[in-house]
Scaffold this motif. Structure first.
Motif, PDB file in Angstrom:
ATOM      1  N   GLY A 122      -8.736   7.160  -4.579  1.00  0.00           N
ATOM      2  CA  GLY A 122      -7.629   6.273  -4.326  1.00  0.00           C
ATOM      3  C   GLY A 122      -7.812   5.469  -3.016  1.00  0.00           C
ATOM      4  N   LYS A 123      -9.122   5.698  -2.155  1.00  0.00           N
ATOM      5  CA  LYS A 123      -9.255   5.020  -0.962  1.00  0.00           C
ATOM      6  C   LYS A 123      -9.133   3.616  -1.213  1.00  0.00           C
ATOM      7  CE  LYS A 123     -14.161   5.421  -0.600  1.00  0.00           C
ATOM      8  NZ  LYS A 123     -14.685   5.933  -2.083  1.00  0.00           N
ATOM      9  N   SER A 124      -9.928   3.008  -2.156  1.00  0.00           N
ATOM     10  CA  SER A 124      -9.883   1.667  -2.338  1.00  0.00           C
ATOM     11  C   SER A 124      -8.578   0.728  -2.595  1.00  0.00           C
ATOM     12  CB  SER A 124     -10.961   1.034  -3.233  1.00  0.00           C
ATOM     13  OG  SER A 124     -12.256   1.657  -2.672  1.00  0.00           O
ATOM     14  N   THR A 125      -7.717   1.840  -3.203  1.00  0.00           N
ATOM     15  CA  THR A 125      -6.305   1.209  -3.847  1.00  0.00           C
ATOM     16  C   THR A 125      -5.659   1.178  -2.674  1.00  0.00           C
ATOM     17  OG1 THR A 125      -6.795   2.117  -6.176  1.00  0.00           O
ATOM     18  CG2 THR A 125      -4.519   1.633  -5.475  1.00  0.00           C
ATOM     19  N   ALA A 126      -5.852   2.297  -1.972  1.00  0.00           N
ATOM     20  CA  ALA A 126      -4.861   2.241  -0.477  1.00  0.00           C
ATOM     21  C   ALA A 126      -5.241   1.080   0.355  1.00  0.00           C
ATOM     22  CB  ALA A 126      -5.169   3.633   0.289  1.00  0.00           C
ATOM     23  N   MET A 127      -6.366   0.930   0.392  1.00  0.00           N
ATOM     24  CA  MET A 127      -7.014  -0.276   1.273  1.00  0.00           C
ATOM     25  C   MET A 127      -6.441  -1.806   0.903  1.00  0.00           C
ATOM     26  SD  MET A 127      -8.554  -1.147   4.104  1.00  0.00           S
ATOM     27  CE  MET A 127     -10.084  -1.094   4.528  1.00  0.00           C
ATOM     28  N   ASN A 128      -6.659  -1.894  -0.802  1.00  0.00           N
ATOM     29  CA  ASN A 128      -5.776  -2.852  -1.133  1.00  0.00           C
ATOM     30  C   ASN A 128      -4.435  -3.032  -0.860  1.00  0.00           C
ATOM     31  OD1 ASN A 128      -8.377  -3.939  -2.138  1.00  0.00           O
ATOM     32  ND2 ASN A 128      -8.091  -3.122  -4.347  1.00  0.00           N
ATOM     33  N   THR A 129      -3.633  -2.224  -0.913  1.00  0.00           N
ATOM     34  CA  THR A 129      -2.241  -1.972  -0.515  1.00  0.00           C
ATOM     35  C   THR A 129      -2.002  -2.249   0.879  1.00  0.00           C
ATOM     36  OG1 THR A 129      -1.675  -0.095  -2.328  1.00  0.00           O
ATOM     37  CG2 THR A 129      -0.233  -0.664  -0.773  1.00  0.00           C
ATOM     38  N   LEU A 130      -2.833  -1.712   1.688  1.00  0.00           N
ATOM     39  CA  LEU A 130      -2.587  -2.136   3.002  1.00  0.00           C
ATOM     40  C   LEU A 130      -2.749  -3.735   3.339  1.00  0.00           C
ATOM     41  CD1 LEU A 130      -4.453   1.065   4.651  1.00  0.00           C
ATOM     42  CD2 LEU A 130      -2.293   0.557   5.124  1.00  0.00           C
ATOM     43  N   GLY A 131      -3.874  -4.211   2.602  1.00  0.00           N
ATOM     44  CA  GLY A 131      -4.037  -5.606   2.964  1.00  0.00           C
ATOM     45  C   GLY A 131      -3.353  -6.394   2.298  1.00  0.00           C
ATOM     46  N   CYS A 132      -2.183  -6.046   1.360  1.00  0.00           N
ATOM     47  CA  CYS A 132      -1.375  -6.855   0.643  1.00  0.00           C
ATOM     48  C   CYS A 132      -2.094  -7.539  -0.281  1.00  0.00           C
ATOM     49  CB  CYS A 132      -0.684  -7.928   1.724  1.00  0.00           C
ATOM     50  SG  CYS A 132       0.145  -7.025   3.087  1.00  0.00           S
ATOM     51  N   LEU A 133      -3.154  -6.917  -0.894  1.00  0.00           N
ATOM     52  CA  LEU A 133      -3.838  -7.616  -1.824  1.00  0.00           C
ATOM     53  C   LEU A 133      -3.266  -7.129  -3.372  1.00  0.00           C
ATOM     54  CD1 LEU A 133      -7.513  -7.217  -0.615  1.00  0.00           C
ATOM     55  CD2 LEU A 133      -6.255  -9.569  -0.713  1.00  0.00           C
ATOM     56  N   ASP A 134      -2.688  -5.882  -3.199  1.00  0.00           N
ATOM     57  CA  ASP A 134      -2.148  -5.399  -4.293  1.00  0.00           C
ATOM     58  C   ASP A 134      -0.816  -4.599  -3.969  1.00  0.00           C
ATOM     59  OD1 ASP A 134      -1.729  -4.855  -7.131  1.00  0.00           O
ATOM     60  OD2 ASP A 134      -3.382  -3.112  -7.008  1.00  0.00           O
ATOM     61  N   ARG A 135       0.398  -4.814  -4.758  1.00  0.00           N
ATOM     62  CA  ARG A 135       1.560  -4.406  -4.655  1.00  0.00           C
ATOM     63  C   ARG A 135       1.575  -2.916  -5.319  1.00  0.00           C
ATOM     64  NH1 ARG A 135       5.957  -8.517  -6.533  1.00  0.00           N
ATOM     65  NH2 ARG A 135       7.621  -8.071  -4.798  1.00  0.00           N
ATOM     66  N   PRO A 136       2.346  -2.004  -4.498  1.00  0.00           N
ATOM     67  CA  PRO A 136       2.568  -0.583  -4.819  1.00  0.00           C
ATOM     68  C   PRO A 136       3.519  -0.722  -6.211  1.00  0.00           C
ATOM     69  CG  PRO A 136       3.666  -1.169  -2.675  1.00  0.00           C
ATOM     70  CD  PRO A 136       2.888  -2.137  -3.119  1.00  0.00           C
ATOM     71  N   THR A 137       3.138   0.126  -6.982  1.00  0.00           N
ATOM     72  CA  THR A 137       4.328   0.435  -8.182  1.00  0.00           C
ATOM     73  C   THR A 137       5.748   0.851  -7.860  1.00  0.00           C
ATOM     74  OG1 THR A 137       2.529   1.063  -9.497  1.00  0.00           O
ATOM     75  CG2 THR A 137       4.531   1.368 -10.495  1.00  0.00           C
ATOM     76  N   SER A 138       5.538   1.860  -6.669  1.00  0.00           N
ATOM     77  CA  SER A 138       6.831   2.187  -5.970  1.00  0.00           C
ATOM     78  C   SER A 138       6.667   2.870  -4.673  1.00  0.00           C
ATOM     79  CB  SER A 138       7.532   3.360  -6.899  1.00  0.00           C
ATOM     80  OG  SER A 138       6.569   4.444  -6.995  1.00  0.00           O
ATOM     81  N   GLY A 139       7.507   2.889  -3.444  1.00  0.00           N
ATOM     82  CA  GLY A 139       7.436   3.285  -2.322  1.00  0.00           C
ATOM     83  C   GLY A 139       7.594   1.990  -1.360  1.00  0.00           C
ATOM     84  N   GLU A 140       7.592   2.394  -0.218  1.00  0.00           N
ATOM     85  CA  GLU A 140       7.831   1.516   0.950  1.00  0.00           C
ATOM     86  C   GLU A 140       6.781   1.220   1.727  1.00  0.00           C
ATOM     87  OE1 GLU A 140      10.977   3.007   3.206  1.00  0.00           O
ATOM     88  OE2 GLU A 140      12.568   2.043   2.012  1.00  0.00           O
ATOM     89  N   TYR A 141       6.440  -0.157   1.817  1.00  0.00           N
ATOM     90  CA  TYR A 141       5.295  -0.756   2.977  1.00  0.00           C
ATOM     91  C   TYR A 141       6.140  -1.682   3.847  1.00  0.00           C
ATOM     92  CZ  TYR A 141       1.133  -3.197   4.567  1.00  0.00           C
ATOM     93  OH  TYR A 141       0.237  -3.680   5.301  1.00  0.00           O
ATOM     94  N   LEU A 142       6.201  -1.149   5.129  1.00  0.00           N
ATOM     95  CA  LEU A 142       6.624  -2.028   6.236  1.00  0.00           C
ATOM     96  C   LEU A 142       5.499  -2.526   7.067  1.00  0.00           C
ATOM     97  CD1 LEU A 142       8.974   0.176   5.606  1.00  0.00           C
ATOM     98  CD2 LEU A 142      10.106  -0.973   7.164  1.00  0.00           C
ATOM     99  N   PHE A 143       5.524  -3.524   7.509  1.00  0.00           N
ATOM    100  CA  PHE A 143       4.577  -4.359   8.281  1.00  0.00           C
ATOM    101  C   PHE A 143       5.330  -5.178   9.330  1.00  0.00           C
ATOM    102  CE2 PHE A 143       2.081  -7.598  10.059  1.00  0.00           C
ATOM    103  CZ  PHE A 143       0.807  -7.152  10.381  1.00  0.00           C
ATOM    104  N   LYS A 144       5.350  -4.475  10.531  1.00  0.00           N
ATOM    105  CA  LYS A 144       6.094  -4.827  11.600  1.00  0.00           C
ATOM    106  C   LYS A 144       7.677  -4.724  11.395  1.00  0.00           C
ATOM    107  CE  LYS A 144       3.294  -7.636  14.586  1.00  0.00           C
ATOM    108  NZ  LYS A 144       3.205  -8.770  15.447  1.00  0.00           N
ATOM    109  N   GLY A 145       7.991  -4.062  10.370  1.00  0.00           N
ATOM    110  CA  GLY A 145       9.556  -3.778  10.209  1.00  0.00           C
ATOM    111  C   GLY A 145       9.833  -4.755   8.888  1.00  0.00           C
ATOM    112  N   VAL A 146       8.857  -5.361   8.425  1.00  0.00           N
ATOM    113  CA  VAL A 146       9.071  -6.307   7.026  1.00  0.00           C
ATOM    114  C   VAL A 146       8.915  -5.349   5.903  1.00  0.00           C
ATOM    115  CG1 VAL A 146       8.753  -8.275   5.979  1.00  0.00           C
ATOM    116  CG2 VAL A 146       9.253  -8.285   8.409  1.00  0.00           C
ATOM    117  N   HIS A 147       9.945  -5.230   4.915  1.00  0.00           N
ATOM    118  CA  HIS A 147       9.235  -4.764   3.640  1.00  0.00           C
ATOM    119  C   HIS A 147       8.468  -5.615   2.764  1.00  0.00           C
ATOM    120  CE1 HIS A 147      11.750  -0.974   3.560  1.00  0.00           C
ATOM    121  NE2 HIS A 147      12.592  -1.644   4.596  1.00  0.00           N
TER     122      HIS A 147
END
Length: 258
Positions: free
Chosen positions: A56-81
């Motif tokens: 799952g490390k590459s999928t996590a990296m793609n999520t962190l880089g906003c290259l892919d969108r999570p199916t569910s859950g929250e991703y906040l970057f500087k407080g922005v969803h």
């Protein structure tokens, strides 16, 4: 999302992930690559992301880089969803705040190092003069002053990766994401690239997120995050190799009275 900078409040971390799940496919063919994990990343951190193939490390990296969108859950970057942003808004976020370095250098073969580095600024609509000046500074920062007019075929593998890093930092990103950045390099070139990433982190304050399967490369990070079976398995602080090397080479101070 506008190009205005997201505003952080209080002690909110630069990146905050909560219960991130990523599912590929539907029904009986569905595969859950990420099964729900939490992660906070502070500004200026240097994080190595590790784990076996399929962890799952590459999928996590793609999520962190906003290259892919999570199916569910929250991703906040500087407080922005980030999970609420559409494709174009995520692209603007990446363009303004993120730089990317990959195992394959992804350089345009018939263009010079200077022109390759200018590309992100071309997409942002910068003037010719501004692009040239910024690209020259980025190439100098990665130790390639004087190589501006060489094509990739005229550069070594290590030099090509330096061009790729210059291209990633030319737009002054807040976060640099590096996916196996030393995977195609020999030991000496790998160490040079890792020292460069360390310098960008320690001197320029760029937050570095790096996927690697090599413990020797992860040793440069301030923190090591490991994934296993789609879950975050461990998250530990690390004394970076560069600090340990500096401590070993520091002169011993004579004690008083001797």
């Amino acid at each position: 999302m506008s190009d205005a900078a997201p505003q952080a409040s209080g002690s909110v971390p630069l990146i905050r992930l909560r219960n991130i799940v990523k599912v590929y496919g539907e029904g009986g063919l569905a595969f859950k690559a990420l099964k729900g994990f939490d992660l906070d990343i502070e500004q200026g951190d240097f994080v190595a992301i590790m784990g076996p193939s399929g962890s799952g490390k590459s999928t996590a990296m793609n999520t962190l880089g906003c290259l892919d969108r999570p199916t569910s859950g929250e991703y906040l970057f500087k407080g922005v969803h980030v999970e609420d942003l559409d494709r174009d808004e995520r692209a603007r976020l990446r363009r303004r705040y993120f730089g990317f370095v990959f195992q394959g250098f992804h350089l345009l073969p018939r263009t010079t190092a200077q022109e390759n580095v200018e590309l992100p600024l071309l997409y942002r609509g910068e003037t010719n003069a501004a692009r040239r000046e910024a690209a020259a500074k980025a190439l100098e920062a990665v130790g390639l002053k004087g190589w501006e007019h060489h094509t990739p075929a005229e550069l070594s593998g290590g030099q090509q990766q330096r061009v790729a890093i210059a291209r990633a930092i030319v737009s002054n990103p807040v976060v640099l994401l590096a996916d196996e950045p030393t995977g195609n390099l020999d030991t000496q070139r790998s160490e040079e690239i890792m020292e460069l990433l360390w310098k960008l982190n320690s001197e320029q304050g760029i937050t570095v997120l790096m996927v690697t399967h090599e413990p020797e490369m992860a040793a440069y990070a301030r923190r090591i995050v490991r994934f296993k079976d789609g879950l975050l398995d461990s998250d530990t602080r690390n004394e970076p190799f560069m600090l340990r090397r500096a401590a070993r080479s520091a002169p011993v101070q004579p004690q008083e009275g001797h």
